[in-house]
Write a protein that holds these residues in place. Structure first.
Motif, PDB file in Angstrom:
ATOM      1  N   ASN A 196       0.718  -1.361  -0.022  1.00  0.00           N
ATOM      2  CA  ASN A 196       0.013   0.053  -0.081  1.00  0.00           C
ATOM      3  C   ASN A 196       0.988   1.318   0.080  1.00  0.00           C
ATOM      4  O   ASN A 196       0.199   2.222   0.300  1.00  0.00           O
ATOM      5  N   SER A 197       2.007   1.389  -0.289  1.00  0.00           N
ATOM      6  CA  SER A 197       2.970   2.000  -0.293  1.00  0.00           C
ATOM      7  C   SER A 197       2.658   3.284  -1.546  1.00  0.00           C
ATOM      8  O   SER A 197       2.028   2.710  -2.687  1.00  0.00           O
ATOM      9  N   SER A 198       2.762   4.663  -1.439  1.00  0.00           N
ATOM     10  CA  SER A 198       2.736   5.552  -2.272  1.00  0.00           C
ATOM     11  C   SER A 198       3.822   5.719  -3.373  1.00  0.00           C
ATOM     12  O   SER A 198       3.775   6.285  -4.351  1.00  0.00           O
ATOM     13  N   GLY A 199       4.906   4.847  -2.873  1.00  0.00           N
ATOM     14  CA  GLY A 199       6.031   4.886  -3.828  1.00  0.00           C
ATOM     15  C   GLY A 199       5.657   3.868  -4.705  1.00  0.00           C
ATOM     16  O   GLY A 199       4.882   3.403  -5.441  1.00  0.00           O
ATOM     17  N   THR A 200       6.930   3.452  -5.543  1.00  0.00           N
ATOM     18  CA  THR A 200       7.256   2.584  -6.516  1.00  0.00           C
ATOM     19  C   THR A 200       7.506   1.173  -5.985  1.00  0.00           C
ATOM     20  O   THR A 200       8.529   0.866  -5.321  1.00  0.00           O
TER      21      THR A 200
END
Length: 260
Positions: A196-200
């Motif tokens: 659920n990370s907003s990163g890659t």
């Protein structure tokens, strides 16, 4: 200058000291006898169960030349919680890293299972390659019991509480590695992994769906067969879905909107 340690303080100090060291990692060694071409059941206890925690053990062979030249190295961590006859919240997660330049002997772990489906014995089984020595450590002084036909007889009989309709579950050696085993990486024992990370998020190697040996960046094994020609159902798209294939200079767009 003299320091006087009062009896009450002395007892408190000793209790703190022994409590701290009781939970320290304890490293032990054991040998799985038998032959190199087989993996034998080793039973590990789940000592953290009544502490309401997951047990953690580490199994290792740092020296690649231990037992024989280029025999192989292994660093593996298992985190688990047994069901103990229906309590649930049970899982076995494995993180395995191993190496050898002798392919026939390069893998040491063939599988594992929670051995408490019909009992409350607080144990799991891990199948380890025979004729090999190992080290292991645990937080709560867990035990390892080897069933290789030498140290203890085969098969290992999983304990069974006397319930009508239940039978014993004999566990013997394996001759191949189970399909769920990630031989260099993580295997999660239950549930779905969400990122659920907003990163890659990315995977550095090949990804396989339905195959444990992908030969491309993404390989999907088509199964089961769903036509008379024996085609495998590799990809299923819902109603009014589309697909874009980007091949560099050529881009192919497919729109699937078939009406019943």
């Amino acid at each position: 200058m003299k320091f006087i340690l009062l009896p009450g303080l002395l007892l408190a100090f000793m209790a703190c000291f022994f409590s701290e060291h009781a939970s320290a990692q304890v490293t032990k060694s054991f040998t799985v006898y038998g032959t190199l071409d087989k993996f034998y059941p080793v039973v590990f206890t789940d000592s953290a169960w009544w502490r309401h925690e997951a047990s953690e053990i580490q199994i290792g062979r740092s020296d690649v030349h231990r037992d024989s030249s280029w025999r192989g190295s292994l660093i593996a961590k298992f985190r688990y919680h047994t069901t103990n006859w229906g309590n649930g919240s049970s899982f076995i997660d494995a993180d395995i890293h191993q190496y050898s330049n002798v392919p026939d002997n390069s893998k040491f772990i063939a599988g594992w299972r929670d051995a408490t489906a019909n009992n409350s014995a607080f144990i799991i089984i891990i199948w380890l390659r025979g004729n090999t020595s190992y080290y292991f450590s645990s937080r709560y002084n867990d035990r390892a019991t080897v069933y290789d036909g030498v140290t203890n007889p085969l098969p290992f009989e999983e304990p069974v509480i006397n319930v009508p309709g239940t039978t014993s579950r004999p566990q013997t050696f394996k001759t191949s590695i189970d399909s769920y085993v990630n031989m260099n990486g993580n295997t999660f024992g239950s549930g779905t992994v969400y990122y659920n990370s907003s990163g890659t998020n990315f995977f550095g190697g090949n990804i396989g769906v339905g195959t444990t040996t992908p030969t491309a960046k993404l390989e999907i094994s088509g199964a089961p067969s769903w036509t008379s020609a024996g085609w495998g159902k590799a990809i299923k798209l819902g109603r009014a879905q589309s697909m874009l294939l980007d091949a560099g200079r050529n881009t192919h767009f497919f729109l699937f909107n078939l009406q019943p």
